[in-house]
Design a protein around this motif. Structure first.
Motif, PDB file in Angstrom:
ATOM      1  N   MET A   1      37.396  32.541  55.112  1.00 52.86           N
ATOM      2  CA  MET A   1      38.483  33.206  54.377  1.00 52.86           C
ATOM      3  C   MET A   1      38.470  32.783  52.919  1.00 52.86           C
ATOM      4  N   ALA A   2      38.334  31.493  52.715  1.00 54.66           N
ATOM      5  CA  ALA A   2      38.354  30.996  51.336  1.00 54.66           C
ATOM      6  C   ALA A   2      37.122  31.509  50.582  1.00 54.66           C
ATOM      7  N   THR A   3      35.971  31.460  51.291  1.00 53.11           N
ATOM      8  CA  THR A   3      34.741  31.910  50.631  1.00 53.11           C
ATOM      9  C   THR A   3      34.816  33.399  50.313  1.00 53.11           C
ATOM     10  N   SER A   4      35.399  34.188  51.243  1.00 50.50           N
ATOM     11  CA  SER A   4      35.471  35.630  50.979  1.00 50.50           C
ATOM     12  C   SER A   4      36.381  35.902  49.790  1.00 50.50           C
ATOM     13  N   MET A   5      37.473  35.108  49.649  1.00 55.61           N
ATOM     14  CA  MET A   5      38.358  35.264  48.497  1.00 55.61           C
ATOM     15  C   MET A   5      37.604  34.908  47.229  1.00 55.61           C
ATOM     16  N   LYS A   6      36.807  33.825  47.318  1.00 56.79           N
ATOM     17  CA  LYS A   6      36.047  33.394  46.133  1.00 56.79           C
ATOM     18  C   LYS A   6      35.069  34.480  45.741  1.00 56.79           C
ATOM     19  N   LEU A   7      34.410  35.081  46.768  1.00 60.52           N
ATOM     20  CA  LEU A   7      33.430  36.134  46.510  1.00 60.52           C
ATOM     21  C   LEU A   7      34.091  37.329  45.827  1.00 60.52           C
ATOM     22  N   LEU A   8      35.270  37.673  46.337  1.00 58.88           N
ATOM     23  CA  LEU A   8      35.999  38.812  45.766  1.00 58.88           C
ATOM     24  C   LEU A   8      36.344  38.550  44.315  1.00 58.88           C
ATOM     25  N   LYS A   9      36.808  37.319  44.074  1.00 57.86           N
ATOM     26  CA  LYS A   9      37.219  36.979  42.708  1.00 57.86           C
ATOM     27  C   LYS A   9      36.026  37.038  41.775  1.00 57.86           C
ATOM     28  N   SER A  10      34.910  36.467  42.216  1.00 55.41           N
ATOM     29  CA  SER A  10      33.735  36.417  41.318  1.00 55.41           C
ATOM     30  C   SER A  10      33.185  37.822  41.071  1.00 55.41           C
ATOM     31  N   SER A  11      33.224  38.677  42.092  1.00 57.54           N
ATOM     32  CA  SER A  11      32.722  40.044  41.861  1.00 57.54           C
ATOM     33  C   SER A  11      33.638  40.797  40.924  1.00 57.54           C
ATOM     34  N   ARG A  12      34.946  40.508  41.034  1.00 59.00           N
ATOM     35  CA  ARG A  12      35.875  41.166  40.113  1.00 59.00           C
ATOM     36  C   ARG A  12      35.625  40.694  38.683  1.00 59.00           C
ATOM     37  N   ASN A  13      35.384  39.392  38.530  1.00 58.51           N
ATOM     38  CA  ASN A  13      35.109  38.860  37.191  1.00 58.51           C
ATOM     39  C   ASN A  13      33.843  39.466  36.622  1.00 58.51           C
ATOM     40  N   LEU A  14      32.833  39.602  37.506  1.00 57.15           N
ATOM     41  CA  LEU A  14      31.566  40.186  37.062  1.00 57.15           C
ATOM     42  C   LEU A  14      31.775  41.609  36.575  1.00 57.15           C
ATOM     43  N   PHE A  15      32.546  42.362  37.360  1.00 59.87           N
ATOM     44  CA  PHE A  15      32.825  43.747  36.988  1.00 59.87           C
ATOM     45  C   PHE A  15      33.542  43.799  35.643  1.00 59.87           C
ATOM     46  N   LYS A  16      34.526  42.909  35.505  1.00 54.83           N
ATOM     47  CA  LYS A  16      35.288  42.867  34.244  1.00 54.83           C
ATOM     48  C   LYS A  16      34.366  42.573  33.079  1.00 54.83           C
ATOM     49  N   TYR A  17      33.449  41.630  33.303  1.00 56.93           N
ATOM     50  CA  TYR A  17      32.527  41.234  32.235  1.00 56.93           C
ATOM     51  C   TYR A  17      31.681  42.427  31.792  1.00 56.93           C
ATOM     52  N   PHE A  18      31.152  43.169  32.787  1.00 56.61           N
ATOM     53  CA  PHE A  18      30.309  44.316  32.439  1.00 56.61           C
ATOM     54  C   PHE A  18      31.104  45.380  31.689  1.00 56.61           C
ATOM     55  N   VAL A  19      32.331  45.630  32.183  1.00 53.35           N
ATOM     56  CA  VAL A  19      33.167  46.648  31.536  1.00 53.35           C
ATOM     57  C   VAL A  19      33.431  46.261  30.089  1.00 53.35           C
ATOM     58  N   GLU A  20      33.799  44.973  29.878  1.00 50.45           N
ATOM     59  CA  GLU A  20      34.128  44.539  28.523  1.00 50.45           C
ATOM     60  C   GLU A  20      32.922  44.637  27.617  1.00 50.45           C
ATOM     61  N   SER A  21      31.754  44.170  28.134  1.00 48.43           N
ATOM     62  CA  SER A  21      30.577  44.201  27.252  1.00 48.43           C
ATOM     63  C   SER A  21      30.193  45.627  26.923  1.00 48.43           C
ATOM     64  N   HIS A  22      30.328  46.548  27.869  1.00 45.45           N
ATOM     65  CA  HIS A  22      30.018  47.959  27.575  1.00 45.45           C
ATOM     66  C   HIS A  22      30.934  48.495  26.513  1.00 45.45           C
ATOM     67  N   MET A  23      32.257  48.166  26.621  1.00 43.30           N
ATOM     68  CA  MET A  23      33.196  48.686  25.649  1.00 43.30           C
ATOM     69  C   MET A  23      32.928  48.094  24.290  1.00 43.30           C
ATOM     70  N   ARG A  24      32.619  46.783  24.261  1.00 40.56           N
ATOM     71  CA  ARG A  24      32.345  46.134  22.982  1.00 40.56           C
ATOM     72  C   ARG A  24      31.152  46.802  22.326  1.00 40.56           C
ATOM     73  N   THR A  25      30.090  47.042  23.153  1.00 39.56           N
ATOM     74  CA  THR A  25      28.902  47.690  22.591  1.00 39.56           C
ATOM     75  C   THR A  25      29.253  49.053  22.036  1.00 39.56           C
ATOM     76  N   CYS A  26      29.980  49.853  22.835  1.00 43.88           N
ATOM     77  CA  CYS A  26      30.348  51.202  22.391  1.00 43.88           C
ATOM     78  C   CYS A  26      31.080  51.149  21.069  1.00 43.88           C
ATOM     79  N   CYS A  27      32.118  50.319  21.039  1.00 44.86           N
ATOM     80  CA  CYS A  27      32.959  50.229  19.840  1.00 44.86           C
ATOM     81  C   CYS A  27      32.143  49.803  18.648  1.00 44.86           C
ATOM     82  N   ASN A  28      31.400  48.683  18.838  1.00 44.25           N
ATOM     83  CA  ASN A  28      30.656  48.130  17.718  1.00 44.25           C
ATOM     84  C   ASN A  28      29.633  49.120  17.202  1.00 44.25           C
ATOM     85  N   VAL A  29      28.912  49.729  18.138  1.00 43.62           N
ATOM     86  CA  VAL A  29      27.875  50.668  17.713  1.00 43.62           C
ATOM     87  C   VAL A  29      28.482  51.810  16.923  1.00 43.62           C
ATOM     88  N   ARG A  30      29.589  52.342  17.433  1.00 34.76           N
ATOM     89  CA  ARG A  30      30.165  53.491  16.728  1.00 34.76           C
ATOM     90  C   ARG A  30      30.628  53.107  15.348  1.00 34.76           C
TER      91      ARG A  30
END
Lengths: 283, 226
Positions: A1-30
């Motif tokens: 249970m604890a590991t599955s929660m940890k996995l969920l959290k880390s995947s959410r963080n990873l997703f957030k990281y990708f979203v932010e970097s994509h937006m930063r790239t878009c903004c900066n490039v434009r």
């Protein structure tokens, strides 16, 4: 249970990281592109652009600008481009410089209007900064700012409104739709940028998407509006902006509710485990 | 090319002139469609240079004119006969001349086309330079010519067909092996698409593009005098 929660959290963080970097790239490039463009326009001859390419670019620009006068007569077509070419002293076959035809004229007009809007918004932001004591506009100032920006941008279409439905139809065609969508995205990004938006989460996308929808629906409404100075269109726009504010509040309430529900679920689970004796370490 | 009313396209499609006549019908139908709308009047002229054979296109609409130029007088006569047979009498003139040294003034034409003729010229760069000279600023150069197939598998098939089949057919059907051998060899010695594009650019044309037909067997090169 604890590991599955940890996995969920880390995947959410990873997703957030990708979203932010994509937006930063878009903004900066434009915004880097815009800066570079304004600098290049200021300089006499681009160092990295050869003379031939510059000549080609300038000739195309001249033809596009001259063609705008013929839009009422021929619409957004190759005929218009040929007429524009002839005004510039070139033979009508010079329309071949625009292999995709009339749609290139529409793109030119669209991006030109976007640039004009950007300049107007920049001036307005500079004026407001000088007149106000505070640095960032209050939240209540964002909605009128966006509303005025959309109205200003739509007013730029008015001179060509007799042929704009044709333009909208052409932009909706499959070969042209991606570029048209990109232009709309640039427009909404421009407006949000000048409101001082610094969001770095998924809100970046939702803000621009909702503004895109508002702009598009108001544009369609404007096509059939016969009222004086398009007053009905501006009322429609006000109602859409109100919708967004209401929906935004609803979403925020929903999110709060979700977190409360989450806590409540956790609490019930702990109670259940207590009852079953799973929590007691002592045996 | 999407010709506008008043634009002349000269297409020399290897002899039969079918494309030329079809195009003529297209221009005429466009004129009929646009006859109600008032357009600017402009005189446009197209120059066609062909070494093999020529046909002509005459535009019915306002002030169109076609000048057909060829180094070979008998080819010009064939073209004249076909014109008479088709009932095309106005808007066309015939000129004997060398593509490398055209007897035409500077800046006098709107469109210059050469179809399946440029590979037979001795100095291709001179031909393109002459094209640049006679075109008006904004004028378009269009060249239809055999070119190179880039896909290796298709190229091997095409080569086999070219060298083994075509001269044989030429001998059987026209009793002329040598001409068709020459044809195939002249195709091979002509530049590929990119090299020819470079030549066109060097002569001063801008917005140079090419379009492959049938995987590169034939290519249409286009450039503008800007």
């Amino acid at each position: 249970m604890a590991t599955s929660m940890k996995l969920l959290k880390s995947s959410r963080n990873l997703f957030k990281y990708f979203v932010e970097s994509h937006m930063r790239t878009c903004c900066n490039v434009r915004h880097m592109c815009q800066k570079a463009e304004s600098q290049a326009e200021g300089s006499e001859a681009g160092d990295h652009v050869s003379d031939g390419e510059e000549m080609e670019y300038e000739t195309r620009l001249r033809i596009l600008r001259s063609s705008m006068a013929f839009v009422h007569q021929h619409g957004w077509t190759v005929d218009t481009l040929a007429a524009g070419a002839e005004v510039e002293g070139l033979p009508g076959v010079a329309h071949g410089l625009f292999p995709r035809g009339g749609v290139e004229l529409i793109y030119h007009f669209y991006t030109d209007c976007n640039k004009q809007l950007a300049m107007q918004l920049a001036e307005r932001v500079a004026r407001e900064k000088e007149s106000e004591q505070t640095n960032t506009p209050g939240k209540s100032k964002i909605t009128p700012f966006i509303r005025d920006a959309v109205e200003a941008r739509l007013r730029m279409i008015i001179p060509y409104i007799d042929r704009w439905p044709q333009a909208m139809g052409i932009l909706a065609l499959p070969p042209n739709a991606p570029q048209a969508l990109k232009n709309l995205g640039d427009l909404t990004d421009e407006i949000w940028y000048y409101t001082g938006d610094t969001s770095t989460d998924f809100n970046w996308y939702t803000k621009r998407a909702t503004l895109g929808v508002v702009y598009k629906t108001t544009e369609v409404f404007m096509m059939q509006d016969k009222s004086d100075d398009y007053q009905n269109t501006w009322d429609f726009l006000d109602r859409r902006m109100g919708d967004i504010t209401r929906v935004g509040k609803l979403v925020r309430n929903g999110q709060e509710m979700t977190s409360v529900l989450g806590e409540a679920c956790k609490g019930f689970t702990i109670i259940g485990r207590n009852i079953l004796g799973a929590n007691s370490g002592a045996k | 090319m999407s010709p506008r009313p008043g634009t002349k396209l000269l297409d020399v499609a290897g002899g039969t002139g079918d494309i030329a006549f079809r195009f003529l019908n297209y221009v005429r139908s466009q004129s009929d469609f646009n006859s109600l709308t008032a357009l600017q009047t402009s005189t446009e002229q197209g120059v066609d240079i062909n070494e093999d054979e020529n046909s002509q296109v005459s535009g019915r609409s306002r002030d169109c004119h076609v000048t057909v130029c060829d180094i070979n007088q008998s080819m010009l006569e064939v073209g004249m006969n076909r014109a008479t047979q088709s009932g095309i009498t106005s808007g066309i003139s015939w000129l004997k001349g060398n593509a490398e040294c055209l007897p035409i003034e500077d800046n006098s034409f709107d469109v210059y086309t050469i179809a399946f003729g440029i590979r037979n010229c001795t100095h291709i760069d001179k031909v393109v330079e002459e094209a640049y000279r006679v075109l008006r600023p904004g004028g378009r150069f269009m060249c239809l010519e055999f070119s190179h197939v880039s896909n290796p598998l298709l190229r091997s098939v095409y080569d086999e067909y070219s060298f083994q089949v075509i001269p044989v057919l030429g001998q059987i059907l026209a009793a002329d092996w040598d001409s068709y051998q020459y044809l195939v060899e002249s195709i091979r010695q002509f530049q590929n698409q990119e090299d020819f594009k470079r030549i066109i650019r060097t002569c001063g044309f801008r917005a140079v593009t090419y379009e492959n037909l049938t995987f590169g067997v034939v290519a249409i090169h286009s450039g503008f005098k800007l």
